[in-house]
Design a protein around this motif. Structure first.
Motif, mmCIF file in Angstrom:
data_model
loop_
_atom_site.group_PDB
_atom_site.id
_atom_site.type_symbol
_atom_site.label_atom_id
_atom_site.label_comp_id
_atom_site.label_asym_id
_atom_site.label_seq_id
_atom_site.Cartn_x
_atom_site.Cartn_y
_atom_site.Cartn_z
ATOM 1 N N ARG A 47 -6.150 4.285 2.511
ATOM 2 C CA ARG A 47 -6.459 3.274 3.523
ATOM 3 C C ARG A 47 -7.420 3.814 4.578
ATOM 4 O O ARG A 47 -8.389 3.140 4.958
ATOM 5 C CB ARG A 47 -5.166 2.795 4.180
ATOM 6 N N GLU A 48 -7.154 5.012 5.057
ATOM 7 C CA GLU A 48 -7.978 5.583 6.123
ATOM 8 C C GLU A 48 -9.397 5.901 5.658
ATOM 9 O O GLU A 48 -10.332 5.909 6.465
ATOM 10 C CB GLU A 48 -7.305 6.845 6.668
ATOM 11 N N ASN A 49 -9.560 6.148 4.364
ATOM 12 C CA ASN A 49 -10.880 6.486 3.829
ATOM 13 C C ASN A 49 -11.531 5.323 3.081
ATOM 14 O O ASN A 49 -12.530 5.519 2.385
ATOM 15 C CB ASN A 49 -10.764 7.703 2.904
ATOM 16 N N ASN A 50 -10.958 4.137 3.231
ATOM 17 C CA ASN A 50 -11.527 2.918 2.648
ATOM 18 C C ASN A 50 -11.745 3.060 1.141
ATOM 19 O O ASN A 50 -12.806 2.728 0.605
ATOM 20 C CB ASN A 50 -12.854 2.566 3.336
ATOM 21 N N LEU A 51 -10.720 3.543 0.453
ATOM 22 C CA LEU A 51 -10.817 3.775 -0.984
ATOM 23 C C LEU A 51 -10.132 2.693 -1.811
ATOM 24 O O LEU A 51 -10.217 2.722 -3.040
ATOM 25 C CB LEU A 51 -10.202 5.140 -1.331
ATOM 26 N N LEU A 52 -9.471 1.773 -1.154
ATOM 27 C CA LEU A 52 -8.756 0.736 -1.890
ATOM 28 C C LEU A 52 -9.703 -0.390 -2.291
ATOM 29 O O LEU A 52 -10.616 -0.737 -1.540
ATOM 30 C CB LEU A 52 -7.627 0.164 -1.030
ATOM 31 N N PRO A 53 -9.499 -0.983 -3.460
ATOM 32 C CA PRO A 53 -10.337 -2.120 -3.866
ATOM 33 C C PRO A 53 -10.046 -3.345 -3.011
ATOM 34 O O PRO A 53 -9.052 -3.398 -2.284
ATOM 35 C CB PRO A 53 -9.928 -2.347 -5.328
ATOM 36 N N TYR A 54 -10.898 -4.329 -3.125
ATOM 37 C CA TYR A 54 -10.820 -5.509 -2.256
ATOM 38 C C TYR A 54 -9.451 -6.174 -2.306
ATOM 39 O O TYR A 54 -8.904 -6.565 -1.278
ATOM 40 C CB TYR A 54 -11.903 -6.518 -2.665
ATOM 41 N N GLN A 55 -8.876 -6.296 -3.498
ATOM 42 C CA GLN A 55 -7.614 -7.020 -3.632
ATOM 43 C C GLN A 55 -6.431 -6.274 -3.024
ATOM 44 O O GLN A 55 -5.342 -6.836 -2.900
ATOM 45 C CB GLN A 55 -7.317 -7.329 -5.106
ATOM 46 N N SER A 56 -6.643 -5.018 -2.630
ATOM 47 C CA SER A 56 -5.556 -4.242 -2.027
ATOM 48 C C SER A 56 -5.878 -3.813 -0.602
ATOM 49 O O SER A 56 -5.300 -2.856 -0.096
ATOM 50 C CB SER A 56 -5.259 -2.996 -2.882
ATOM 51 N N LYS A 57 -6.785 -4.510 0.059
ATOM 52 C CA LYS A 57 -7.165 -4.143 1.419
ATOM 53 C C LYS A 57 -6.090 -4.512 2.437
ATOM 54 O O LYS A 57 -5.981 -3.883 3.489
ATOM 55 C CB LYS A 57 -8.474 -4.838 1.813
ATOM 56 N N LYS A 58 -5.311 -5.546 2.151
ATOM 57 C CA LYS A 58 -4.351 -6.049 3.136
ATOM 58 C C LYS A 58 -2.902 -5.765 2.760
ATOM 59 O O LYS A 58 -2.026 -5.770 3.622
ATOM 60 C CB LYS A 58 -4.550 -7.554 3.337
ATOM 61 N N TYR A 59 -2.639 -5.526 1.503
ATOM 62 C CA TYR A 59 -1.279 -5.211 1.058
ATOM 63 C C TYR A 59 -1.332 -4.618 -0.345
ATOM 64 O O TYR A 59 -2.327 -4.773 -1.060
ATOM 65 C CB TYR A 59 -0.385 -6.453 1.076
ATOM 66 N N LEU A 60 -0.254 -3.934 -0.703
ATOM 67 C CA LEU A 60 -0.154 -3.332 -2.035
ATOM 68 C C LEU A 60 1.093 -3.877 -2.713
ATOM 69 O O LEU A 60 2.205 -3.726 -2.200
ATOM 70 C CB LEU A 60 -0.071 -1.808 -1.933
ATOM 71 N N GLU A 61 0.899 -4.513 -3.852
ATOM 72 C CA GLU A 61 2.027 -5.086 -4.584
ATOM 73 C C GLU A 61 2.678 -4.046 -5.487
ATOM 74 O O GLU A 61 1.993 -3.307 -6.198
ATOM 75 C CB GLU A 61 1.560 -6.268 -5.430
#
Length: 216
Positions: A47-61
Motif C-alpha cells: 500500500r505504501e509503495n503503490n504496488l497494488l492493482p486498481y481493483q485492490s486500491k481501497k480494500y483486499l478481499e
C-alpha cells in the motif's frame, strides 16, 4: 520484453506480483483475524509503495484456495475483506456490481454506514462542486463514480455526527443527574431532603437485614 506486472499496469516486480496473488488467500487453519495479522506487514508495504492493482486500491478481499481433482485450482472470495480506510475486517457477503462500478456492494454498505475513515472517498469538497457544476450529459464514468463515493462519505459523516450528538446528549444528562445528586447531598432541604431521607431509611433497612443474616 515487458514483465507481467508492467503489462498489467502496476509498479511491482513479477516476484511481488506473485506475492500479491497469494496474499488474499486464507489458509485452511486460519481465522480471518489470523490471516489479516499474517499478511499485514507486507500488505502495508504494498500500500505504501503503490504496488497494488486498481481493483485492490481501497480494500483486499479474502479468498480460499480450492484445488480440483483435475489439478486445476480456483480462489473464490469468501465474503470478507480488509478495508483500507479504517483497516478493519469487513463482512461483505455476496459479490455484486453496484451502479456500474465493480466495488463490492458489501464494502459500499460498510463505507456508507460503518467506516471510520474516509480514504475510500478520494474526492474533496472543491472537486465535488466542480463536478456538480457540469451538466448531467457532461458526466463521464469517473465523474459519476466520484459523485457516488462522495455521497457515500456524506451519508457516513451525517450518521457519525448524529451519533456524536446522541452521545453528547447522554453525557449532558449524566452531568445533570450528577449535579442534582450533589445538590441533594449538600442541600438537603424541602422535598429533596424528604426523598433523600426515605432513600437512606431503605438503605438502613437493607443493611439491618444483612446484619441479621450474617449473625445467624
Amino acid at each position: 520484453m515487458d514483465s507481467l506486472s508492467e503489462r498489467r499496469g502496476i509498479n511491482c516486480t513479477d516476484a511481488e506480483w506473485d506475492e500479491y496473488i497469494e496474499m488474499p488467500q486464507v489458509r485452511s487453519n486460519e481465522t480471518p483475524s489470523e490471516w489479516m495479522k499474517r499478511i499485514w506487514e507486507r500488505l502495508m508495504y504494498f500500500r505504501e509503495n503503490n504496488l497494488l492493482p486498481y481493483q485492490s486500491k481501497k480494500y483486499l478481499e479474502a479468498r480460499k484456495l480450492i484445488r480440483w481433482p483435475d489439478g486445476s485450482s480456483s480462489a473464490p472470495e469468501i465474503g470478507i475483506a480488509i478495508c483500507f480506510s479504517c483497516d478493519r475486517l469487513v463482512y461483505t457477503g455476496q459479490r455484486k456490481k453496484n451502479i456500474g462500478n465493480y466495488n463490492h456492494i458489501g464494502m459500499e454498505r460498510h463505507w456508507k454506514f460503518s467506516c471510520t475513515g474516509n480514504k475510500y472517498c478520494g474526492v474533496n469538497y472543491e472537486e465535488y462542486l466542480k463536478i456538480k457544476q457540469k451538466s448531467n450529459s457532461g458526466y463521464d464514468y469517473d465523474n459519476k463514480y466520484a459523485l457516488h463515493r462522495y455521497e457515500l462519505w456524506k451519508c457516513n459523516a451525517i450518521k457519525r455526527l448524529k451519533r456524536a450528538r446522541e452521545v453528547g446528549r447522554k453525557i449532558q444528562a449524566i452531568n445533570i443527574i450528577s449535579q442534582k445528586w450533589l445538590e441533594y447531598m449538600y442541600k438537603p432541604d424541602g422535598l429533596c431532603a424528604s426523598e433523600l431521607a426515605l432513600h437512606y431509611q431503605l438503605l438502613w433497612a437493607v443493611r439491618e437485614e444483612m446484619r441479621q443474616i450474617n449473625t445467624v
